[in-house]
Enzyme design. Structure first.
Site, mmCIF file in Angstrom:
data_model
loop_
_atom_site.group_PDB
_atom_site.id
_atom_site.type_symbol
_atom_site.label_atom_id
_atom_site.label_comp_id
_atom_site.label_asym_id
_atom_site.label_seq_id
_atom_site.Cartn_x
_atom_site.Cartn_y
_atom_site.Cartn_z
ATOM 1 N N TYR A 104 0.753 -1.189 0.290
ATOM 2 C CA TYR A 104 -0.017 -0.370 0.259
ATOM 3 C C TYR A 104 0.745 1.024 -0.218
ATOM 4 O O TYR A 104 1.461 1.342 1.101
ATOM 5 C CB TYR A 104 -0.971 -0.078 1.367
ATOM 6 N N ASP A 189 -3.520 -6.711 8.436
ATOM 7 C CA ASP A 189 -4.054 -5.479 8.021
ATOM 8 C C ASP A 189 -4.926 -6.563 6.688
ATOM 9 O O ASP A 189 -4.516 -6.656 5.682
ATOM 10 C CB ASP A 189 -2.884 -4.496 6.962
ATOM 11 N N ILE A 191 -8.481 -5.895 5.939
ATOM 12 C CA ILE A 191 -9.500 -4.348 5.874
ATOM 13 C C ILE A 191 -9.794 -4.520 4.635
ATOM 14 O O ILE A 191 -11.474 -4.070 4.425
ATOM 15 C CB ILE A 191 -8.924 -2.946 5.652
ATOM 16 N N LYS A 227 -13.781 -0.522 3.100
ATOM 17 C CA LYS A 227 -13.093 -1.548 1.992
ATOM 18 C C LYS A 227 -14.676 -2.369 1.759
ATOM 19 O O LYS A 227 -15.334 -2.836 1.451
ATOM 20 C CB LYS A 227 -11.996 -2.268 2.386
#
Length: 365
Positions: A104, A189, A191, A227
C-alpha cells in the site's frame, strides 16, 4: 476514477436498510429520542453494542470460522489511524517493520510520519506471482540487522493491496513461524477480508494461530469498514490485538481519534442485523466477482493480462510489453499517457514499491 480503491457496488443495500430502520438514526423523528444518550460524553471503550457488532461482523466476514472478543476491539479513526496506533504501541522512533512489496503506497505516511518508524521492504516479484518467501524475509531482516536497524515486526496486508490476492494457510503459518523465531510482532491488515469473490477462500490470521504454537502477544489485526462495506467517510478503524498491553494502551491512545457516537449507534444496529449482514456479504461478493470478470475479460480481448486474483477492489495489470524502456522512467512515461491522454487515473507499480517496472493497479469497483 480507477486509481482509488473504493467499493461503490453495494450502496443500495445499505440505503435500503437505513430507509427500513429509521430508529437506528438519531436524525429521524423515529430515532431522535436516543439523541441524549448518544450525544452525552462516552468513555473511550466505545458503545458495548458497537464493539459487539464489530466483533460479530469480523467473524461473519471470515466465514464464521473464528470468533472475536468485543473486549479486545479498540476503535480509531479509520485504518490509517489504526495502523499508526499499533506502531506507537509496538515501536520506538528509528525502529522498523518489514513489509512485503508491492505494498500500500501510503504505508510510509501512515506507519512512520509521526511515529518515526521505518519500513524495510521485503522484495517479492513476478517469478512466483509476488508470493512472500522465507528467503526474502530472512534477507530483508538480515540486511536491516547489518545496518543496525532494530526490526520490531512484520506487517502484511491480506487480502493484498495492490495484488488482489489472498495468502494461503501454509504461507501464513510460515510467517507466524518466522516472527516467533525472531520474537517480533506480526500486524495483519485485513481491511479487505470481505472482498474475496472467488476461490481460494480467505484465511485470517486468527484461524492460523488457533492451531499453531505461537505467542499470541505478538499477533495484532487492523480492520475497518472502509473497504468491505464501502464506508471510508465514516472513519471506522479497528485494532484487534491478542496482547493485553496493546489493548489497554491503544484504548487510551484512541481518545485522539475516536469514532463518533452517532456513527457507532447506527452501525451497531446495522451490523447486529444478522439477516442484513448475510445478504450484504453474499451480494457484495457476487457483484465484485461480476465486475472483476467483465473487466479482466475486456483486458484479455485487447491482449492485456492481470495477475490472477480473487479479492480486493482492483487488478494488478501487466503492461510491461507496452513500455518503450523496461525501466521505472519508462513506466512513468506510459503512466502519463494513460492519465493525460486516455484520461484514466490508475496507479503505477513504482508507487507501491514494486521491484519490476510495468505493473499498474487499476480499481474496478
Amino acid at each position: 476514477q480507477m486509481g482509488l480503491a473504493e467499493n461503490q457496488l453495494s450502496f443500495d443495500l445499505i440505503e435500503d436498510w437505513i430507509r427500513k430502520n429509521p430508529k437506528a438514526s438519531i436524525c429521524t423523528p423515529e430515532g431522535v429520542e436516543e439523541l441524549k444518550n448518544v450525544a452525552i460524553f462516552q468513555d473511550y471503550h466505545g458503545f458495548p453494542e458497537f464493539r459487539k457488532a464489530v466483533a460479530m461482523f469480523m467473524s461473519k466476514a471470515r466465514g464464521g470460522r473464528v470468533t472475536f472478543d468485543p473486549n479486545r476491539v479498540v476503535m480509531n479513526g479509520g485504518a490509517t489511524g489504526a495502523n499508526e496506533l499499533v506502531m506507537f504501541c509496538l515501536a520506538d522512533p528509528g525502529d522498523a517493520f518489514l513489509v512485503p512489496s508491492p505494498y500500500y503506497q501510503h504505508f510510509t505516511r501512515d506507519l512512520g510520519w509521526r511515529t518515526g518508524v521505518q519500513i524495510v521492504p521485503v522484495d517479492c516479484d513476478s517469478s512466483n506471482n509476488f508470493q512472500i518467501t522465507k528467503e526474502a524475509l530472512a534477507a530483508a531482516y538480515e540486511k536491516a540487522q547489518k545496518n543496525n536497524i532494530s526490526v520490531k515486526g512484520l506487517i502484511i496486508t491480506n487480502p493484498s493491496n495492490p495484488l488482489g490476492t489472498t495468502l494461503g494457510r501454509d504461507t501464513l503459518e510460515s510467517l507466524v513461524e518466522f516472527i516467533s523465531q525472531k520474537n517480533i510482532h506480526l500486524v495483519c491488515d485485513e481491511i479487505y477480508a470481505a472482498t474475496v469473490f472467488s476461490s481460494p477462500t480467505f484465511t485470517c490470521i486468527s484461524e492460523v494461530i488457533q492451531n499453531t504454537d505461537c505467542n499470541p502477544n505478538l499477533i495484532h489485526i487492523v480492520y475497518s469498514l472502509s473497504k468491505d462495506m464501502g464506508l471510508p467517510g465514516l472513519r471506522v478503524g479497528i485494532v484487534y490485538s491478542y496482547n493485553d498491553d496493546v489493548v489497554n494502551i491503544g484504548r487510551k491512545m484512541s481518545s485522539f481519534g475516536l469514532v463518533s457516537s452517532q456513527t457507532q449507534h447506527v452501525l451497531a444496529s446495522m451490523l447486529l442485523d444478522e439477516e442484513f449482514v448475510a445478504r450484504f456479504l453474499e451480494t457484495s461478493s457476487k457483484r465484485l466477482a461480476k465486475r472483476h470478470g467483465v473487466f479482466t475479460k475486456g483486458l484479455e480481448e485487447v491482449g492485456i493480462n492481470c495477475l490472477r486474483s480473487n479479492a480486493g477492489l482492483f487488478c494488478w495489470m501487466d503492461l510491461r510489453r507496452l513500455l518503450k524502456d523496461l525501466t521505472f522512467d519508462g513506466e512513468m512515461v506510459l503512466w502519463r499517457v494513460i492519465v493525460n491522454e486516455v484520461r484514466l487515473p490508475v496507479s503505477p507499480g513504482s508507487s507501491f514499491k514494486c521491484v519490476e517496472p510495468g505493473w499498474f493497479r487499476v480499481c474496478f469497483a
